[in-house]
Design a protein around this motif. Structure first.
Motif, PDB file in Angstrom:
ATOM      1  N   HIS A   1       0.505  -0.984   0.003  1.00  0.00           N
ATOM      2  CA  HIS A   1       0.410   0.181  -0.079  1.00  0.00           C
ATOM      3  C   HIS A   1       0.849   1.332   0.115  1.00  0.00           C
ATOM      4  O   HIS A   1       1.786   1.067   0.957  1.00  0.00           O
ATOM      5  N   THR A   2       0.295   2.186  -0.660  1.00  0.00           N
ATOM      6  CA  THR A   2       1.220   2.949  -0.867  1.00  0.00           C
ATOM      7  C   THR A   2       0.725   3.984   0.383  1.00  0.00           C
ATOM      8  O   THR A   2      -0.035   3.788   1.324  1.00  0.00           O
ATOM      9  N   PRO A   3       1.042   5.186   0.622  1.00  0.00           N
ATOM     10  CA  PRO A   3       0.617   6.178   2.073  1.00  0.00           C
ATOM     11  C   PRO A   3      -0.534   6.455   2.324  1.00  0.00           C
ATOM     12  O   PRO A   3      -1.055   7.192   3.085  1.00  0.00           O
ATOM     13  N   LEU A   4      -1.582   6.732   0.769  1.00  0.00           N
ATOM     14  CA  LEU A   4      -2.567   7.728   0.401  1.00  0.00           C
ATOM     15  C   LEU A   4      -3.367   6.499  -0.093  1.00  0.00           C
ATOM     16  O   LEU A   4      -4.563   6.254  -0.353  1.00  0.00           O
ATOM     17  N   HIS A   5      -3.238   5.319   0.296  1.00  0.00           N
ATOM     18  CA  HIS A   5      -4.058   4.176   0.028  1.00  0.00           C
ATOM     19  C   HIS A   5      -5.157   4.069   0.650  1.00  0.00           C
ATOM     20  O   HIS A   5      -6.636   3.965  -0.035  1.00  0.00           O
ATOM     21  N   ALA A   6      -5.601   4.472   1.992  1.00  0.00           N
ATOM     22  CA  ALA A   6      -6.984   5.090   2.650  1.00  0.00           C
ATOM     23  C   ALA A   6      -7.339   6.099   1.746  1.00  0.00           C
ATOM     24  O   ALA A   6      -9.021   6.030   1.945  1.00  0.00           O
ATOM     25  N   LEU A   7      -7.009   7.478   1.708  1.00  0.00           N
ATOM     26  CA  LEU A   7      -7.680   7.950   1.173  1.00  0.00           C
ATOM     27  C   LEU A   7      -7.604   8.011   0.025  1.00  0.00           C
ATOM     28  O   LEU A   7      -9.189   8.597  -0.369  1.00  0.00           O
ATOM     29  N   HIS A   8      -7.602   6.832  -1.203  1.00  0.00           N
ATOM     30  CA  HIS A   8      -8.339   6.663  -1.660  1.00  0.00           C
ATOM     31  C   HIS A   8      -9.640   5.966  -1.609  1.00  0.00           C
ATOM     32  O   HIS A   8     -10.285   5.669  -2.683  1.00  0.00           O
ATOM     33  N   LEU A   9      -9.901   5.172  -1.332  1.00  0.00           N
ATOM     34  CA  LEU A   9     -10.584   4.141  -0.708  1.00  0.00           C
ATOM     35  C   LEU A   9     -11.675   5.157   0.276  1.00  0.00           C
ATOM     36  O   LEU A   9     -13.210   5.491  -0.144  1.00  0.00           O
ATOM     37  N   SER A  10     -11.167   6.061   0.836  1.00  0.00           N
ATOM     38  CA  SER A  10     -12.396   7.344   1.476  1.00  0.00           C
ATOM     39  C   SER A  10     -12.564   8.165   0.075  1.00  0.00           C
ATOM     40  O   SER A  10     -14.386   8.846   0.560  1.00  0.00           O
ATOM     41  N   LEU A  11     -11.955   7.583  -1.244  1.00  0.00           N
ATOM     42  CA  LEU A  11     -12.359   8.448  -2.466  1.00  0.00           C
ATOM     43  C   LEU A  11     -13.301   8.245  -2.562  1.00  0.00           C
ATOM     44  O   LEU A  11     -14.108   8.666  -4.574  1.00  0.00           O
ATOM     45  N   GLY A  12     -13.429   6.901  -3.020  1.00  0.00           N
ATOM     46  CA  GLY A  12     -14.171   5.936  -4.172  1.00  0.00           C
ATOM     47  C   GLY A  12     -13.787   5.236  -5.125  1.00  0.00           C
ATOM     48  O   GLY A  12     -14.324   4.971  -5.853  1.00  0.00           O
ATOM     49  N   ALA A  13     -12.306   4.661  -4.942  1.00  0.00           N
ATOM     50  CA  ALA A  13     -11.553   4.282  -6.194  1.00  0.00           C
ATOM     51  C   ALA A  13     -11.444   2.871  -6.239  1.00  0.00           C
ATOM     52  O   ALA A  13     -12.321   2.197  -4.989  1.00  0.00           O
TER      53      ALA A  13
ATOM     54  N   SER B   1       3.446  12.536   6.496  1.00  0.00           N
ATOM     55  CA  SER B   1       2.781  13.831   5.924  1.00  0.00           C
ATOM     56  C   SER B   1       1.735  13.916   5.088  1.00  0.00           C
ATOM     57  O   SER B   1       1.246  14.731   4.808  1.00  0.00           O
ATOM     58  N   ALA B   2       1.752  13.330   4.079  1.00  0.00           N
ATOM     59  CA  ALA B   2       1.428  12.291   2.601  1.00  0.00           C
ATOM     60  C   ALA B   2      -0.241  12.991   2.229  1.00  0.00           C
ATOM     61  O   ALA B   2       0.046  13.728   2.300  1.00  0.00           O
ATOM     62  N   VAL B   3      -0.627  12.638   3.473  1.00  0.00           N
ATOM     63  CA  VAL B   3      -2.439  12.570   3.850  1.00  0.00           C
ATOM     64  C   VAL B   3      -2.886  13.827   3.960  1.00  0.00           C
ATOM     65  O   VAL B   3      -3.218  14.098   2.446  1.00  0.00           O
ATOM     66  N   ASP B   4      -2.332  14.508   4.503  1.00  0.00           N
ATOM     67  CA  ASP B   4      -2.392  15.987   4.636  1.00  0.00           C
ATOM     68  C   ASP B   4      -2.053  16.695   3.635  1.00  0.00           C
ATOM     69  O   ASP B   4      -3.204  17.216   3.447  1.00  0.00           O
ATOM     70  N   VAL B   5      -0.979  16.655   3.453  1.00  0.00           N
ATOM     71  CA  VAL B   5      -0.310  17.830   2.288  1.00  0.00           C
ATOM     72  C   VAL B   5      -1.027  17.800   0.610  1.00  0.00           C
ATOM     73  O   VAL B   5      -1.994  18.436   0.375  1.00  0.00           O
TER      74      VAL B   5
ATOM     75  N   GLN C   1      -4.347  16.202   0.402  1.00  0.00           N
ATOM     76  CA  GLN C   1      -5.494  16.156   1.183  1.00  0.00           C
ATOM     77  C   GLN C   1      -5.935  17.525   0.921  1.00  0.00           C
ATOM     78  O   GLN C   1      -7.098  17.784   0.205  1.00  0.00           O
ATOM     79  N   ARG C   2      -5.115  18.462   1.355  1.00  0.00           N
ATOM     80  CA  ARG C   2      -4.868  19.837   1.392  1.00  0.00           C
ATOM     81  C   ARG C   2      -5.088  20.602  -0.618  1.00  0.00           C
ATOM     82  O   ARG C   2      -5.734  21.793  -0.818  1.00  0.00           O
ATOM     83  N   LEU C   3      -4.511  19.563  -1.031  1.00  0.00           N
ATOM     84  CA  LEU C   3      -4.494  19.941  -2.715  1.00  0.00           C
ATOM     85  C   LEU C   3      -5.817  19.714  -3.527  1.00  0.00           C
ATOM     86  O   LEU C   3      -6.173  20.249  -3.882  1.00  0.00           O
ATOM     87  N   LEU C   4      -5.998  18.585  -2.907  1.00  0.00           N
ATOM     88  CA  LEU C   4      -7.681  18.187  -3.322  1.00  0.00           C
ATOM     89  C   LEU C   4      -8.554  19.274  -2.480  1.00  0.00           C
ATOM     90  O   LEU C   4      -9.781  18.424  -3.356  1.00  0.00           O
ATOM     91  N   GLU C   5      -8.975  20.070  -1.609  1.00  0.00           N
ATOM     92  CA  GLU C   5      -9.352  20.480  -1.296  1.00  0.00           C
ATOM     93  C   GLU C   5      -9.870  21.418  -2.601  1.00  0.00           C
ATOM     94  O   GLU C   5     -10.849  22.105  -2.146  1.00  0.00           O
ATOM     95  N   HIS C   6      -8.979  22.099  -3.204  1.00  0.00           N
ATOM     96  CA  HIS C   6      -8.938  23.039  -4.480  1.00  0.00           C
ATOM     97  C   HIS C   6      -9.753  22.635  -5.455  1.00  0.00           C
ATOM     98  O   HIS C   6     -10.139  21.287  -6.012  1.00  0.00           O
ATOM     99  N   PRO C   7     -10.663  23.471  -5.504  1.00  0.00           N
ATOM    100  CA  PRO C   7     -11.918  23.253  -6.060  1.00  0.00           C
ATOM    101  C   PRO C   7     -11.325  22.742  -7.130  1.00  0.00           C
ATOM    102  O   PRO C   7     -11.582  22.502  -8.613  1.00  0.00           O
ATOM    103  N   ASP C   8     -10.294  22.861  -8.148  1.00  0.00           N
ATOM    104  CA  ASP C   8      -9.759  22.883  -9.413  1.00  0.00           C
ATOM    105  C   ASP C   8      -8.890  21.438  -9.557  1.00  0.00           C
ATOM    106  O   ASP C   8      -8.785  20.742 -10.539  1.00  0.00           O
ATOM    107  N   VAL C   9      -8.713  20.610  -8.269  1.00  0.00           N
ATOM    108  CA  VAL C   9      -7.722  19.670  -8.945  1.00  0.00           C
ATOM    109  C   VAL C   9      -8.658  18.811  -8.032  1.00  0.00           C
ATOM    110  O   VAL C   9      -9.793  18.556  -7.507  1.00  0.00           O
ATOM    111  N   LEU C  10      -8.242  17.470  -9.000  1.00  0.00           N
ATOM    112  CA  LEU C  10      -9.830  16.310  -9.139  1.00  0.00           C
ATOM    113  C   LEU C  10      -9.347  14.913  -8.903  1.00  0.00           C
ATOM    114  O   LEU C  10      -6.804  15.272 -10.006  1.00  0.00           O
ATOM    115  N   ALA C  11      -8.906  14.128  -8.295  1.00  0.00           N
ATOM    116  CA  ALA C  11      -7.944  12.889  -8.019  1.00  0.00           C
ATOM    117  C   ALA C  11      -8.081  12.258  -9.001  1.00  0.00           C
ATOM    118  O   ALA C  11      -9.592  11.818  -9.882  1.00  0.00           O
ATOM    119  N   ILE C  12      -6.773  11.447  -9.850  1.00  0.00           N
ATOM    120  CA  ILE C  12      -7.026  10.827 -11.569  1.00  0.00           C
ATOM    121  C   ILE C  12      -6.404   9.288 -10.826  1.00  0.00           C
ATOM    122  O   ILE C  12      -5.292   9.169 -10.785  1.00  0.00           O
TER     123      ILE C  12
END
Lengths: 379, 120
Positions: free
Chosen positions: A9-21, A210-214, A216-227
């Motif tokens: 798993h990468t450090p962002l694994h749980a974040l991906h799941l929470s985004l419905g990946a 700190s990967a999730v924190d940074v 997540q804050r990038l993803l909060e921007h309305p122009d940014v979408l997880a790909i």
């Protein structure tokens, strides 16, 4: 298919799941292939705004010269890559290739000069082998470290600069292939102005904690979408960029792969540090005399995608084979099927019509210039 | 009443003719479709033969003939606009009409409740 339970798993694994990946096995990792928006929307969003990719599965390597002089590390690395590393200025990055004694490509990578050390990014599937290759090939002059405590995210697209500027204004002064260190939300990150989509953008190396924190804050921007990886593949194909294992491998040389632009003058015949890398005899000969086959872009004429593995022929009834497709699919930005593959040199010129075998039919395809989309790098 | 196959096709049978498409579940799994290839009217297929192909950005998939029969009509609308399969898979985006070799052969297929159980 590998069982999901054994995958890294990468450090962002749980974040991906929470985004419905939707997660899939990829190079030993469980990675997001797409999010609920789907590959098509993710692809187009990256070209029109900004896409955020988790590329933490890739290998991050530090080469630190024992002498303290980065030139010593550069010269040591030049024994493994046909690239001008010595001439790479501090704060700059360059694309490179590990070659083998037969001139084949072991991996492709990014090489950055970070002042007192070199910073490399290598492919996930090759990273253990690359690490061993470096330890072996650099001798005693350098310490080589494969970092396992850092995440890597890519922010790509025309809005990437504006988004990242909100965290660190200096990013606007970076040019394509610059590398710098900066604090994002008080986390020290290494930022390069590069990526693998054909768009302007950045790759950001972040301490894992700190990967999730940074991110997540990038993803909060309305122009940014997880790909996800699905759109990453269609974006890089439109950009004419090779995927290691598909378009380049140990059986292809840099010149066959049309990557001679990655071999600077200093390493070519007559250059100050000509040759001296694995496979130099063959690669220098091919630079001078050409190759029997070349990687080319391919545009199928109809709407049917032509996938990797499809055989290519000179004629419409499959009598004269001329090569095969290594990557193919549908290009959402160009709204048509696109592909790349290898063809005999006689058929490699742009505009040549050849035929691809798809489900028993021979479909006309035209050899076309790469990339399929205009690159928007900030040079 | 709709019938279903384990390979994710749906059928609506009227007077020995089955209208065939792919299920909402299958369309969701495939993702955004960009290309559809349909058989020609007059072609005959056995149950389980590949009768059509759908392609997403990423991959190609077969659509199987759910029963023995002859294709008597295909839906050009989904060839012209493959995204219709994503937006209305069990309505406007039918694939083909199949004249069944044995009009009663559909009886053995899954009903809606059994299919729903299969895909969870």
């Amino acid at each position: 298919m590998e069982p999901m339970s054994r995958l890294n798993h990468t450090p962002l694994h749980a974040l991906h799941l929470s985004l419905g990946a939707r997660m899939v096995p990829f190079a030993g990792y469980e990675m997001p292939v797409q999010y609920p928006e789907g590959v098509l929307k993710e692809h187009l969003h990256t070209r029109s705004a900004a896409g955020l990719f988790d590329v933490s599965h890739m290998g991050q390597v530090i080469i630190r010269p024992k002498s303290g002089r980065v030139a010593d590390a550069a010269l040591a690395l030049e024994r493994l890559v046909p690239v001008d590393v010595l001439g790479l200025a501090e704060g700059r990055q360059r694309y490179g290739l590990f070659t083998n004694p037969e001139g084949g490509i072991l991996d492709d990578l990014m090489i950055a000069n970070r002042g007192d050390h070199l910073f490399l990014v290598v492919n996930a599937a090759c990273k253990e082998a690359d690490f061993a290759h470096l330890k072996d090939g650099l001798g005693d002059s350098c310490d080589v470290t494969l970092l396992d405590d850092r995440a890597l995210v890519a922010l790509q697209g025309p809005r990437a600069e504006a988004v990242l500027c909100e965290l660190w204004a200096d990013v606007a002064s970076m040019r394509f292939m610059d590398v710098a260190e900066a604090d994002l939300h008080d986390v020290t990150c290494i930022i390069s102005r590069s990526g693998y989509t054909g768009e302007d953008g950045f790759e950001i190396s972040i301490p894992a904690t700190s990967a999730v924190d940074v991110t997540q804050r990038l993803l909060e921007h309305p122009d940014v979408l997880a790909i996800g990886l699905g759109a990453r593949d269609s974006l890089r194909l439109e950009a004419g960029l090779c995927l290691y294992g598909n378009d380049i491998d140990t059986g292809t040389t840099p010149v066959e792969a049309a990557l001679e632009w990655a071999i600077q003058k200093s390493r070519r015949a007559g250059g100050e540090r000509a040759g001296g890398f694995p496979g130099a005899d063959r690669i220098l000969a091919e630079l001078a005399g050409g190759t029997r086959r070349r990687r080319v872009g391919l545009k199928p004429e109809g709407r049917a995608p032509v996938r990797g593995g499809a055989k290519l022929f000179a004629d419409a009834n499959g009598a004269v084979p001329v090569g095969s497709v290594t990557s193919g699919g549908f290009g959402p930005s160009v709204d048509c099927p696109i592909a790349m593959g290898y063809v005999d040199a006689a058929h490699a010129e742009n505009g040549t019509q050849i035929f691809a075998e798809v489900r028993g039919k021979y479909l006309p395809v035209t050899v076309s210039a790469l990339p399929f989309v205009k690159q928007t790098y900030k040079r | 009443m709709l019938k279903f196959t384990e390979e994710h096709e749906w059928l609506k049978v009227e007077d020995g003719v089955a209208t065939v498409g792919i299920t909402e579940h299958a369309a969701g799994q495939l993702g955004d479709l960009v290309f559809v290839e349909l058989p020609e009217a007059g072609a005959t297929f056995a149950k389980g033969d590949s009768a059509a192909t759908v392609e997403s950005v990423k991959a190609a998939s077969d659509v199987y003939c759910p029963l023995d029969g002859e294709i008597i009509e295909v839906n050009q609308a989904i060839v012209d606009d493959p995204s219709l399969v994503n937006s209305d898979p069990q309505g406007a985006a039918w694939f083909f009409k199949l004249k069944l070799a044995d009009p009663r052969s559909a009886d053995g297929l899954l009903d809606e409740a059994a299919y729903k159980e299969l895909v969870g």
